[in-house]
Design a protein around this motif. Structure first.
Motif, mmCIF file in Angstrom:
data_model
loop_
_atom_site.group_PDB
_atom_site.id
_atom_site.type_symbol
_atom_site.label_atom_id
_atom_site.label_comp_id
_atom_site.label_asym_id
_atom_site.label_seq_id
_atom_site.Cartn_x
_atom_site.Cartn_y
_atom_site.Cartn_z
ATOM 1 N N TYR A 76 -34.795 3.957 0.865
ATOM 2 C CA TYR A 76 -36.074 3.431 0.365
ATOM 3 C C TYR A 76 -36.415 4.023 -1.001
ATOM 4 O O TYR A 76 -36.072 5.167 -1.295
ATOM 5 C CB TYR A 76 -37.219 3.817 1.308
ATOM 6 N N ASP A 77 -37.135 3.248 -1.810
ATOM 7 C CA ASP A 77 -37.710 3.746 -3.054
ATOM 8 C C ASP A 77 -39.102 3.148 -3.208
ATOM 9 O O ASP A 77 -39.248 1.922 -3.298
ATOM 10 C CB ASP A 77 -36.856 3.382 -4.264
ATOM 11 N N GLN A 78 -40.120 3.993 -3.221
ATOM 12 C CA GLN A 78 -41.505 3.513 -3.270
ATOM 13 C C GLN A 78 -41.838 2.780 -4.564
ATOM 14 O O GLN A 78 -42.636 1.849 -4.558
ATOM 15 C CB GLN A 78 -42.475 4.682 -3.097
ATOM 16 N N TYR A 79 -41.247 3.179 -5.684
ATOM 17 C CA TYR A 79 -41.560 2.554 -6.963
ATOM 18 C C TYR A 79 -40.859 1.216 -7.131
ATOM 19 O O TYR A 79 -41.364 0.316 -7.795
ATOM 20 C CB TYR A 79 -41.198 3.496 -8.109
ATOM 21 N N GLY A 80 -39.673 1.084 -6.518
ATOM 22 C CA GLY A 80 -38.957 -0.183 -6.596
ATOM 23 C C GLY A 80 -37.801 -0.210 -7.571
ATOM 24 O O GLY A 80 -37.243 -1.275 -7.835
ATOM 25 N N ASP A 81 -37.434 0.962 -8.120
ATOM 26 C CA ASP A 81 -36.298 0.993 -9.046
ATOM 27 C C ASP A 81 -35.101 1.741 -8.456
ATOM 28 O O ASP A 81 -34.191 2.139 -9.177
ATOM 29 C CB ASP A 81 -36.704 1.612 -10.386
ATOM 30 N N GLY A 82 -35.092 1.920 -7.147
ATOM 31 C CA GLY A 82 -33.980 2.592 -6.488
ATOM 32 C C GLY A 82 -33.766 3.991 -7.020
ATOM 33 O O GLY A 82 -34.712 4.744 -7.224
ATOM 34 N N LEU A 83 -32.536 4.315 -7.290
ATOM 35 C CA LEU A 83 -32.180 5.627 -7.849
ATOM 36 C C LEU A 83 -31.839 5.488 -9.330
ATOM 37 O O LEU A 83 -31.054 6.253 -9.870
ATOM 38 C CB LEU A 83 -30.997 6.221 -7.073
ATOM 39 N N GLY A 84 -32.444 4.487 -9.970
ATOM 40 C CA GLY A 84 -32.093 4.128 -11.333
ATOM 41 C C GLY A 84 -32.656 4.993 -12.428
ATOM 42 O O GLY A 84 -32.363 4.772 -13.592
ATOM 43 N N GLY A 85 -33.478 5.974 -12.094
ATOM 44 C CA GLY A 85 -34.077 6.772 -13.160
ATOM 45 C C GLY A 85 -35.078 5.938 -13.946
ATOM 46 O O GLY A 85 -35.444 4.836 -13.555
ATOM 47 N N PHE A 86 -35.527 6.435 -15.081
ATOM 48 C CA PHE A 86 -36.516 5.726 -15.895
ATOM 49 C C PHE A 86 -36.312 6.081 -17.356
ATOM 50 O O PHE A 86 -36.179 7.257 -17.700
ATOM 51 C CB PHE A 86 -37.929 6.099 -15.440
ATOM 52 N N ASN A 87 -36.281 5.069 -18.212
ATOM 53 C CA ASN A 87 -36.152 5.272 -19.663
ATOM 54 C C ASN A 87 -35.016 6.220 -20.027
ATOM 55 O O ASN A 87 -35.196 7.159 -20.795
ATOM 56 C CB ASN A 87 -37.466 5.778 -20.259
ATOM 57 N N GLY A 88 -33.837 5.998 -19.450
ATOM 58 C CA GLY A 88 -32.674 6.796 -19.818
ATOM 59 C C GLY A 88 -32.509 8.094 -19.057
ATOM 60 O O GLY A 88 -31.574 8.842 -19.309
ATOM 61 N N SER A 89 -33.432 8.396 -18.122
ATOM 62 C CA SER A 89 -33.242 9.616 -17.336
ATOM 63 C C SER A 89 -32.056 9.409 -16.394
ATOM 64 O O SER A 89 -31.709 8.278 -16.070
ATOM 65 C CB SER A 89 -34.510 9.967 -16.556
ATOM 66 N N PRO A 90 -31.413 10.478 -15.958
ATOM 67 C CA PRO A 90 -30.207 10.351 -15.124
ATOM 68 C C PRO A 90 -30.456 9.588 -13.822
ATOM 69 O O PRO A 90 -31.513 9.724 -13.213
ATOM 70 C CB PRO A 90 -29.824 11.801 -14.823
ATOM 71 N N GLU A 91 -29.464 8.785 -13.450
ATOM 72 C CA GLU A 91 -29.528 8.043 -12.189
ATOM 73 C C GLU A 91 -29.103 8.935 -11.038
ATOM 74 O O GLU A 91 -28.387 9.916 -11.223
ATOM 75 C CB GLU A 91 -28.609 6.824 -12.247
ATOM 76 N N GLY A 92 -29.527 8.561 -9.835
ATOM 77 C CA GLY A 92 -29.097 9.261 -8.641
ATOM 78 C C GLY A 92 -28.107 8.408 -7.866
ATOM 79 O O GLY A 92 -27.781 7.286 -8.263
ATOM 80 N N TRP A 93 -27.621 8.945 -6.734
ATOM 81 C CA TRP A 93 -26.701 8.199 -5.867
ATOM 82 C C TRP A 93 -26.812 8.715 -4.441
ATOM 83 O O TRP A 93 -27.305 9.808 -4.191
ATOM 84 C CB TRP A 93 -25.266 8.247 -6.370
ATOM 85 N N PHE A 94 -26.323 7.887 -3.505
ATOM 86 C CA PHE A 94 -26.358 8.186 -2.073
ATOM 87 C C PHE A 94 -24.972 7.868 -1.515
ATOM 88 O O PHE A 94 -24.445 6.779 -1.771
ATOM 89 C CB PHE A 94 -27.425 7.315 -1.401
#
Length: 129
Positions: A76-94
């Motif tokens: 789940y992601d409450q914001y709706g962008d998954g683990l995609g980070g924001f404005n170039g911040s590092p992405e996550g993974w599962f």
């Protein structure tokens, strides 16, 4: 007769759930408080495993649990962008894996609000200490 039917109904579940395990790894993005996960049997209840209630950004969480058979994984992601980070911040993974099946599930980047998958965890000897 009822006992025999109950045993026959439970037999496939009992056979699939024997002697197996999974390793779960989550690398959070910068917004870890938005992310959570659960693992349940088919039907969604009870929760077998779930994320910590408080996680820190850009942190690797790693856990191994004894588990086999068919499971449902919800990310789940409450914001709706998954683990995609924001404005170039590092992405996550599962990641879910074990020694016998290697990578069973891998999700990275923007999956939206919910990612759900049904997995079959095959029997696998426990990892060496």
């Amino acid at each position: 007769m009822r006992k025999l039917l109950l045993v026959l109904a439970l037999l496939p579940t009992m056979l699939l759930a024997q002697n197996s395990w999974i390793n779960i790894q989550l690398l959070t993005d910068d917004y870890a408080s938005e992310t959570s996960w659960t693992i349940t049997p088919p039907g969604g209840y009870p929760i077998i495993a779930q994320s910590d209630s408080i996680m820190t950004g850009q942190t690797l969480y790693d856990t191994t649990i004894d588990l086999g058979g068919t499971i449902i994984v919800n990310l789940y992601d409450q914001y709706g962008d998954g683990l995609g980070g924001f404005n170039g911040s590092p992405e996550g993974w599962f990641l879910i894996q074990n020694d016998c099946q290697d990578t069973i599930m891998y999700v990275a980047g923007d999956f939206g609000t919910l990612y759900t998958d049904t997995l079959i965890i095959a029997p696998c000897a426990p990892p060496a200490p």
